[in-house]
Scaffold this motif. Sequence first.
Motif, short mmCIF file in Angstrom:
data_model
loop_
_atom_site.label_atom_id
_atom_site.label_comp_id
_atom_site.label_asym_id
_atom_site.label_seq_id
_atom_site.Cartn_x
_atom_site.Cartn_y
_atom_site.Cartn_z
N GLY A 1 1.00 -1.40 -0.03
CA GLY A 1 -0.20 -0.24 0.24
C GLY A 1 0.63 0.96 -0.09
O GLY A 1 0.36 1.97 -0.23
N ARG A 2 1.93 1.13 0.76
CA ARG A 2 2.74 2.16 0.92
C ARG A 2 3.23 2.48 -0.28
O ARG A 2 4.56 3.95 -0.85
CB ARG A 2 3.49 2.32 2.20
N LEU A 3 3.73 0.91 -0.95
CA LEU A 3 4.28 1.52 -2.09
C LEU A 3 3.85 1.78 -2.93
O LEU A 3 4.06 2.61 -4.09
CB LEU A 3 4.82 0.04 -2.55
N GLU A 4 2.57 1.26 -3.84
CA GLU A 4 1.53 1.92 -4.75
C GLU A 4 0.97 3.81 -4.02
O GLU A 4 0.80 3.72 -5.27
CB GLU A 4 0.34 1.12 -4.17
N GLN B 1 13.69 4.77 0.49
CA GLN B 1 12.99 4.30 1.99
C GLN B 1 12.18 3.30 0.71
O GLN B 1 11.11 1.81 1.51
CB GLN B 1 12.25 6.14 2.56
N ALA B 2 11.52 3.51 -0.75
CA ALA B 2 10.73 2.56 -0.95
C ALA B 2 11.71 2.13 -1.48
O ALA B 2 11.05 0.77 -1.67
CB ALA B 2 10.91 3.78 -2.53
N ILE B 3 13.07 1.62 -1.75
CA ILE B 3 14.11 0.25 -2.07
C ILE B 3 14.35 -0.07 -0.20
O ILE B 3 13.71 -1.32 -0.59
CB ILE B 3 15.72 0.71 -2.67
N SER B 4 14.45 0.33 0.40
CA SER B 4 13.81 -0.67 1.57
C SER B 4 12.35 -0.93 2.06
O SER B 4 12.71 -2.68 2.31
CB SER B 4 14.65 0.44 3.10
N LEU B 5 11.43 -0.61 1.64
CA LEU B 5 10.71 -1.23 1.75
C LEU B 5 10.19 -2.30 0.62
O LEU B 5 9.86 -3.54 1.49
CB LEU B 5 9.63 0.04 1.74
N TYR B 6 10.32 -2.45 -0.17
CA TYR B 6 10.63 -3.21 -1.41
C TYR B 6 11.10 -4.62 -1.27
O TYR B 6 11.52 -5.33 -0.67
CB TYR B 6 11.13 -2.60 -2.90
N GLU B 7 12.31 -4.32 -0.60
CA GLU B 7 13.74 -5.13 0.35
C GLU B 7 12.81 -5.83 1.21
O GLU B 7 12.75 -6.94 1.51
CB GLU B 7 14.59 -4.77 0.65
#
Length: 81
Positions: free
Chosen positions: A24-27, A35-41
């Motif tokens: 949800g946060r990435l979308e 932060q998006a990269i960290s969330l993806y990992e």
Amino acid sequence: MTDGAQTADLSFEQALRELEQIVGRLESGEVPLDQAISLYEEGDRLRKLCQARLDSAQARIEQVRADSAGNVTGTTPFAAG
């Protein structure tokens, strides 16, 4: 957000909830790139954990065998197909 060691301690349901929050946060598109990269990992770790838990559960499922009269004669391991 959890680190790798904490991720392994989560139940399937907890990991799935966290994964849904991350997606949800990435979308939303409102997360800075780092932060998006960290969330993806983290999401990838959670996805792998969920998949491993599902695979384990599937391996434990057994199919009940019955004879021609419908009497249970035993069980056999689940065979995906």
